[in-house]
Design a protein around this motif. Sequence first.
Motif, mmCIF file in Angstrom:
data_model
loop_
_atom_site.group_PDB
_atom_site.id
_atom_site.type_symbol
_atom_site.label_atom_id
_atom_site.label_comp_id
_atom_site.label_asym_id
_atom_site.label_seq_id
_atom_site.Cartn_x
_atom_site.Cartn_y
_atom_site.Cartn_z
ATOM 1 N N LEU A 38 5.250 -0.120 -0.466
ATOM 2 C CA LEU A 38 4.043 -1.023 -0.727
ATOM 3 C C LEU A 38 3.103 -0.508 -1.447
ATOM 4 C CD1 LEU A 38 4.691 -2.252 2.900
ATOM 5 C CD2 LEU A 38 5.020 -3.454 1.077
ATOM 6 N N SER A 39 3.168 0.702 -2.062
ATOM 7 C CA SER A 39 2.052 1.367 -2.929
ATOM 8 C C SER A 39 1.635 0.055 -3.918
ATOM 9 C CB SER A 39 2.409 2.429 -3.441
ATOM 10 O OG SER A 39 1.668 3.011 -4.439
ATOM 11 N N GLY A 40 0.397 -0.209 -4.117
ATOM 12 C CA GLY A 40 -0.240 -0.818 -5.245
ATOM 13 C C GLY A 40 -0.190 -2.413 -4.501
ATOM 14 N N ASN A 41 0.174 -2.663 -3.211
ATOM 15 C CA ASN A 41 0.084 -4.020 -2.537
ATOM 16 C C ASN A 41 -1.033 -3.833 -1.572
ATOM 17 O OD1 ASN A 41 2.337 -5.686 -3.701
ATOM 18 N ND2 ASN A 41 3.207 -3.721 -3.721
ATOM 19 N N ASN A 42 -2.019 -3.162 -1.771
ATOM 20 C CA ASN A 42 -3.289 -3.407 -0.734
ATOM 21 C C ASN A 42 -2.776 -2.636 0.765
ATOM 22 O OD1 ASN A 42 -5.021 -4.406 -2.896
ATOM 23 N ND2 ASN A 42 -4.169 -6.559 -2.280
ATOM 24 N N PHE A 43 -1.742 -1.720 0.689
ATOM 25 C CA PHE A 43 -1.668 -1.209 1.999
ATOM 26 C C PHE A 43 -1.848 0.192 1.920
ATOM 27 C CE2 PHE A 43 1.335 -4.990 2.483
ATOM 28 C CZ PHE A 43 1.870 -4.888 3.525
#
Length: 236
Positions: free
Chosen positions: A183-188
């Motif tokens: 989920l890196s790069g998806n605001n997590f």
Amino acid sequence: MKQYRVAIVEDDKDYSEFLSQCLGKYGLEKEISFSIKTYGKAESFLDDYKKACDVVFMDVELGDGFLNGMEAARKLRAVDPTVLLIFVTNMPQYAPEGYSVDALDYCLKPINYNDLSVKLDKAVRVLSQRGGIPVRIKDRNGTRIVSSSDIMYIEVMGHDLMFHTISEVITSYGGLGERENELSGNNFARCSASALVNLSYIKGLYGDEIDVGGDRIKIGRSKKKAFMEQLNTYLG
């Protein structure tokens, strides 16, 4: 075909039906679809709301009910800071007040389809920029596929991973570090050794705790500095 979830809060049935028809026409033109729910009162909308809308059309001058549209919008923002809000009104002086609840735009009655389509272009553009990635979650019944934008946070509970989505909690397994990389790069962001949160669902910061979708989650001491840097970057 991409589908967006829309709520229309309007006490005038004719306008409510017209907005629905406009959304249908726009969807055919743009090759997208809308799942629409209509409400005649703000109270029934708020009672039913489960943070599962992409766009809310809110009539400012709701007549038959305790709440008007602006009051309802403030209550909506308390539970959902990210849903796109478009006011519908015949009184343009309400427009500046609408920005106090982070309204995307407003439609002035009588509504014109061409003007409305411009508002919808703007809404779809914002939603497309928010679009998440598909996430595969294995549970006891098989493999579920959900959008990352629908996941509020993931936490470790014993040997399980608990995916808290906008509509349900899914029990799975695996490593939280693997999900963090995915989920890196998806605001997590990792706020502790046992929790990975979607920054777009954070409603408040209270000392060493954050409010994520209405749940309080502890910020781990070793993760706090990096987490706060990510949160501040996200908030601009």
